[in-house]
Design a protein around this motif. Structure first.
Motif, short mmCIF file in Angstrom:
data_model
loop_
_atom_site.label_atom_id
_atom_site.label_comp_id
_atom_site.label_asym_id
_atom_site.label_seq_id
_atom_site.Cartn_x
_atom_site.Cartn_y
_atom_site.Cartn_z
N PRO A 83 0.80 -1.23 0.00
CA PRO A 83 0.00 0.00 0.00
C PRO A 83 0.83 1.28 0.00
O PRO A 83 0.31 2.34 -0.31
CB PRO A 83 -0.83 -0.14 1.28
N HIS A 84 2.12 1.19 0.34
CA HIS A 84 2.95 2.41 0.41
C HIS A 84 3.91 2.52 -0.77
O HIS A 84 4.82 3.35 -0.77
CB HIS A 84 3.75 2.41 1.72
N ALA A 85 3.73 1.69 -1.77
CA ALA A 85 4.64 1.72 -2.93
C ALA A 85 4.46 3.00 -3.74
O ALA A 85 3.40 3.61 -3.74
CB ALA A 85 4.40 0.49 -3.81
N THR A 86 5.54 3.38 -4.44
CA THR A 86 5.52 4.52 -5.35
C THR A 86 6.07 4.07 -6.69
O THR A 86 6.61 2.96 -6.83
CB THR A 86 6.37 5.68 -4.81
N GLN A 87 5.93 4.93 -7.71
CA GLN A 87 6.47 4.60 -9.02
C GLN A 87 7.99 4.44 -8.96
O GLN A 87 8.57 3.58 -9.62
CB GLN A 87 6.07 5.68 -10.03
N ALA A 88 8.65 5.27 -8.13
CA ALA A 88 10.10 5.19 -8.01
C ALA A 88 10.52 3.84 -7.44
O ALA A 88 11.52 3.25 -7.85
CB ALA A 88 10.62 6.34 -7.14
N ILE A 89 9.75 3.34 -6.47
CA ILE A 89 10.06 2.04 -5.87
C ILE A 89 9.91 0.94 -6.92
O ILE A 89 10.76 0.04 -7.04
CB ILE A 89 9.16 1.77 -4.65
N ALA A 90 8.83 0.98 -7.70
CA ALA A 90 8.61 -0.02 -8.73
C ALA A 90 9.75 0.00 -9.76
O ALA A 90 10.23 -1.06 -10.18
CB ALA A 90 7.27 0.20 -9.41
N ASP A 91 10.19 1.20 -10.15
CA ASP A 91 11.30 1.31 -11.11
C ASP A 91 12.58 0.72 -10.54
O ASP A 91 13.33 0.02 -11.23
CB ASP A 91 11.52 2.77 -11.50
N ALA A 92 12.84 1.00 -9.24
CA ALA A 92 14.08 0.52 -8.61
C ALA A 92 14.08 -1.01 -8.49
O ALA A 92 15.09 -1.67 -8.75
CB ALA A 92 14.25 1.17 -7.24
N VAL A 93 12.96 -1.58 -8.10
CA VAL A 93 12.89 -3.04 -7.96
C VAL A 93 13.07 -3.71 -9.31
O VAL A 93 13.76 -4.73 -9.44
CB VAL A 93 11.54 -3.44 -7.31
#
Length: 515
Positions: free
Chosen positions: A51-61
């Protein structure tokens, strides 16, 4: 930090199920309706609740795990170090992977598993690129159907663009609403026995009572009256022309001068006319002619040209029934005013009836309809309307008494609908450059042929000749609505069946766990 363990051949059996497609997308589900995603659908997708994910987190993973391929295997009764944990690496029977599941019966020999292909597809189905993209779109779109004995409601809403639409059917009314919350736009159509009401987002309404349309509220920036065709045209109120053609201006100016001179003569002639009226009423021979310096009274007047400021129209009894006046084109509301004290009919016994004006032709507070049998408004050969502005949608006769051979829609229409591709396009004669949405009639015709639907079986597709004589294909978009409703109901039934299947499978797993 994860460890690595070696089992080798110290096990009873090992099954190598190969490797998954390389990871190409990462998706985090924020809630039941929203998500963030990175990557494409050329490979497998990593899907997780966060629930706390961001687009930046998705890109980094995605940067860290893109291209990783999961090897699937099962190893039974493996002599695994008791310190091994989920996520550790293990080599068993020449196969290296991670430990995704451990089963220990206390014997010291564990079952080690990295879920096999069949289990992965059953537990975590990913599908191909098209399926994955479709699933993400569906996750952002919700539809609900509620039904009671006296109320049926169908609603479809989406977070994409803040769009929603609903149909609400009750005993005394049917309401339809389409809303775009991001643009602050909405339209609500309510149809009831006592009339039709349309309401926009600002609360402005248009009401049609008892099926009567108030023509004073019909507005068009340009109305080409030369294309209006009707066997009979009945108008009440005033018909106005904003301006005369340029080449008529000199005649209007001359008429103004003549009208001004005639005004004083007409005033004095009025009293003489009143006096003459009583004289004429007492004539022994009504067919005779009376003429003096201010009046000419006779049965029929034939002349090459008549000039004057006002012509009174009398009925067969000699009573006034209307008047035609020439006023000032500069200061008056109308250059020529033709008024009737009762009904007024303008008809052409043969050929076309032309109403040619300046930029607009205004129809006063009156109904505008064909007299007698139904007639067309425009035609492919004679010309089509560019745009029709209305406060409500058109009302189409749909009473059971006006139909026959009523039957359910055959399945081949669903196949036809699947073959039609929605497109966006710009019209050749458009002026705004905006995109429109719809179908291509030739593609609809091809879909009909492929599905075994001929032109007599689907009135949504039409063919005629255009103004140049070439073939012109057209569509009735309202004919597609029942097909979309049937397709929607099929999808709803399929979703319900899948949900029931999932519920039963979940119940079976709970029983296995309890056992």
């Amino acid at each position: 930090m994860f460890d690595k363990f070696f089992v080798g051949l110290n096990l009873t059996s090992v099954e190598d199920h190969g490797v998954q497609r390389p990871i190409s997308r990462v998706t985090f589900l924020l809630d039941n309706e929203n998500s963030v995603t990175a990557g494409d659908d050329t490979g497998a997708e990593l899907l997780a609740d966060c629930p706390h994910a961001t687009q930046a987190i998705a890109d980094a993973v995605l940067t860290q795990i893109k291209g990783y391929q999961h090897r699937m295997f099962n190893a039974d009764d493996a002599a695994l170090d008791p310190a091994a944990e989920l996520g550790d690496g293990v080599t068993a029977g020449g196969v290296y992977s991670v430990i995704s599941r451990l089963s220990d019966d206390g014997s010291g020999y564990s079952g080690v598993t990295a879920p096999g292909k069949s289990e992965m597809e059953d537990e975590y189905p990913a599908g191909g690129p098209l399926t994955q993209e479709f699933s993400r779109k569906i996750a952002q779109t919700n539809s609900r159907i509620t039904k009671t004995a006296e109320h049926i409601r169908l609603e479809v809403s989406s977070k994409i663009g803040g769009l929603s639409s609903s149909i609400d059917v009750q005993l005394d009314s049917i309401a339809q609403k389409v809303e775009n919350t991001e643009a602050g736009l909405s339209q609500t159509l309510r149809v009831a026995a006592d009339g039709v009401t349309i309401t926009n987002a600002q609360g402005s309404t248009l009401t049609i009572d008892g099926g009567q349309i108030d023509a004073s509220k019909i507005h068009a920036e340009q109305l080409d009256a030369s294309r209006i065709r009707a066997e009979d045209l009945n108008l009440t109120g005033a018909v106005s022309w904003g301006d005369l053609a340029y080449d008529a201006k000199n005649q209007v100016i001359s008429a103004q001068n003549t009208a001004g001179n005639a005004q004083s003569a007409a005033s004095s002639a009025l009293s003489a006319a009143n006096s003459a009226a009583s004289t004429v009423a007492g004539w022994t021979y009504p067919g005779s002619t009376y003429m003096d310096g201010s009046m000419l009274m006779t049965g029929t007047v034939k002349a090459t040209s008549l000039q004057g400021g006002s012509v009174s129209l009398l009925d067969y009894s000699g009573n006034p029934s209307g008047v035609m006046s020439i006023t000032s084109a500069v200061t008056g509301a109308y250059a020529v005013d033709l008024s009737s004290y009762s009904a007024l009919r303008i008809s052409a016994q043969s050929g076309l009836l032309h109403l040619n004006g300046g930029p607009d032709i205004t129809v006063g507070c009156a109904n505008f309809y064909p007299l007698g049998k139904a007639a067309n408004l425009g035609s492919p050969q004679g010309g089509m309307w560019n745009a029709v502005y209305s406060y409500t949608a058109e009302i189409i006769t749909s009473d059971r008494s006006s139909k026959h051979d009523i039957e359910p829609v055959p399945d081949k229409y669903m196949d036809m609908l699947d073959r039609i591709e929605p497109v966006r396009f710009k019209v050749n004669n458009g002026t705004s450059g905006r995109y429109h949405m719809g179908f291509v009639a030739q593609e609809v015709e091809a879909a009909m042929a492929s599905s075994g639907v001929d032109s007599l079986e689907f009135a949504g597709w039409c063919r005629d000749k255009g103004p140049d004589g070439a073939e012109l294909q057209m569509l009735r978009y309202t004919e597609f609505i029942p097909l979309c409703v049937k397709k929607m109901r099929r999808l709803e039934a399929r979703v319900a069946a899948l949900e029931e299947r999932a519920r039963r499978q979940a119940g079976g797993k709970e029983e296995d766990a309890d056992g």
